[in-house]
Design a protein around this motif. Structure first.
Motif, PDB file in Angstrom:
ATOM      1  N   ARG A  74      46.453  34.984  39.014  1.00 15.32           N
ATOM      2  CA  ARG A  74      45.672  34.715  40.139  1.00 15.32           C
ATOM      3  C   ARG A  74      44.176  34.480  39.653  1.00 15.32           C
ATOM      4  O   ARG A  74      43.575  33.635  40.235  1.00 15.32           O
ATOM      5  N   ARG A 111      49.812  40.721  34.238  1.00 18.51           N
ATOM      6  CA  ARG A 111      50.123  40.943  35.668  1.00 18.51           C
ATOM      7  C   ARG A 111      49.854  39.717  36.442  1.00 18.51           C
ATOM      8  O   ARG A 111      49.126  38.692  36.206  1.00 18.51           O
ATOM      9  N   GLN A 112      50.252  39.764  37.593  1.00 15.54           N
ATOM     10  CA  GLN A 112      50.165  38.510  38.568  1.00 15.54           C
ATOM     11  C   GLN A 112      48.728  38.633  38.901  1.00 15.54           C
ATOM     12  O   GLN A 112      48.392  37.532  39.233  1.00 15.54           O
ATOM     13  N   ALA A 113      47.981  39.539  38.916  1.00 17.61           N
ATOM     14  CA  ALA A 113      46.621  39.541  39.335  1.00 17.61           C
ATOM     15  C   ALA A 113      45.835  38.672  38.108  1.00 17.61           C
ATOM     16  O   ALA A 113      44.846  38.165  38.617  1.00 17.61           O
ATOM     17  N   ASP A 114      46.340  38.939  36.881  1.00 20.28           N
ATOM     18  CA  ASP A 114      45.880  38.042  35.849  1.00 20.28           C
ATOM     19  C   ASP A 114      46.084  36.481  36.102  1.00 20.28           C
ATOM     20  O   ASP A 114      45.078  35.811  35.885  1.00 20.28           O
TER      21      ASP A 114
END
Length: 311
Positions: free
Chosen positions: A71, A66-69
């Motif tokens: 970031r 995911r994008q959270a990973d």
């Protein structure tokens, strides 16, 4: 409480990484240095994911990235002290690998890959003026007690300033490259060849070094020798220029690489076009060479302000 060490790389992921690096080296003509840097970038990323998720990353598990990973990885690298420019390069390598892997495995990582890289200000090169460069070479010429060593250092620096060679390119020359012809064929980054015009002053400087050098010139040995006869290292040239810099009061930016920058800047100031300078420097992209327009603009503005001071 100490944090757990990095998890071992899963065999399937190790195989995928090795395959991608092979493809990068073979199809995109990456240098060995670049491949080593890419490997370090990906190992840092995959090691982070292992600690972040509690299990070693696999090609299959990356499908749920995911994008959270992304970031979280960026935040972790910044917390470890990685600068914005280095982080941007590291993220670029990670994205390239993930795009390749997602195409190979058939999953979509477009959402995760939409995370932005950090912005950084690209620093301008700091070239020497023609007078400063000449003064530095003159000081190096008298800066060593052994005449052949002084002549050697001058010859190397003349190739950097007069021909725009990288220090590694100059020190990589062998006896078979001598005598120099009108143009010297240089193998630069990524194994790319270019032809560099050879100025008489550079040819004469190398000839003088060879006249004084105690080591016999052979085709398969280094052109520039250290005091024990082995291939000359870049530290010796940096040390010679550092001493000249201190004697002349030049700034710390007066390094061997600054002589190469000076070659490009002086050509541009004399009316050289960027495309030609790009070819002479061996830059893969014109955008790399365009940084010198900023240097030239800065010089122009300095002249303008001197001629038109504010009242």
């Amino acid at each position: 409480m100490t944090s757990p060490g990095p998890l071992a790389l899963a065999p399937a992921m190790a195989d995928a990484l090795a395959r991608w690096l092979e493809i990068e080296a073979a199809t995109r003509d990456r240098s060995a240095h670049t491949i080593t840097a890419y490997r370090a970038d990906l190992l840092a990323f995959l090691g982070f994911l292992g600690g972040h998720h509690g299990e070693a990353a696999t090609p299959k598990s990356l499908a749920s990235l995911r994008q959270a990973d992304m970031r979280a990885f960026a935040a972790s690298e910044r917390a470890r002290g990685l600068g914005a420019r280095s982080l941007a390069r590291r993220q670029s390598a990670v994205r390239s690998f993930l795009r390749w892997l997602s195409d190979r495995e058939g999953f979509d990582l477009s959402a995760a890959l939409s995370a932005r890289s950090p912005k950084y200000a690209r620093s301008l090169p700091r070239p020497l003026s023609p007078d400063q460069a000449q003064d530095a070479l003159d000081m190096v010429a008298v800066g060593h007690d052994t005449p052949w060593v002084a002549a050697r250092d001058v010859a190397v620096m003349t190739l950097l300033w007069g021909c725009g060679l990288r220090i590694s390119e100059a020190l990589g020359l062998n006896g078979c490259d001598w005598p120099f012809r009108e143009a010297l064929t240089i193998t630069g980054k990524g194994g790319k060849e270019r032809h560099v015009p050879m100025l008489p002053v550079a040819r004469d400087a190398v000839a003088e070094y060879l006249r004084l050098c105690p080591w016999r010139l052979t085709p398969d040995q280094a052109l520039f020798r250290g005091v024990r006869g082995g291939r000359l290292g870049s530290d010796a040239i940096a040390t010679a220029l550092r001493s000249a810099r201190a004697a002349l009061g030049l700034p710390p930016s007066a390094t061997p690489h600054a002589l190469r920058h000076s070659f490009a800047t002086h050509l541009l100031a004399a009316g050289g076009d960027l495309r030609t300078i790009q070819e002479l420097l061996g830059h893969a992209s014109l955008s790399t060479t365009q940084v010198y327009t900023g240097v030239d603009d800065a010089h122009l503005m300095a002249v303008y302000r001197a001629a038109h001071p504010r009242r």
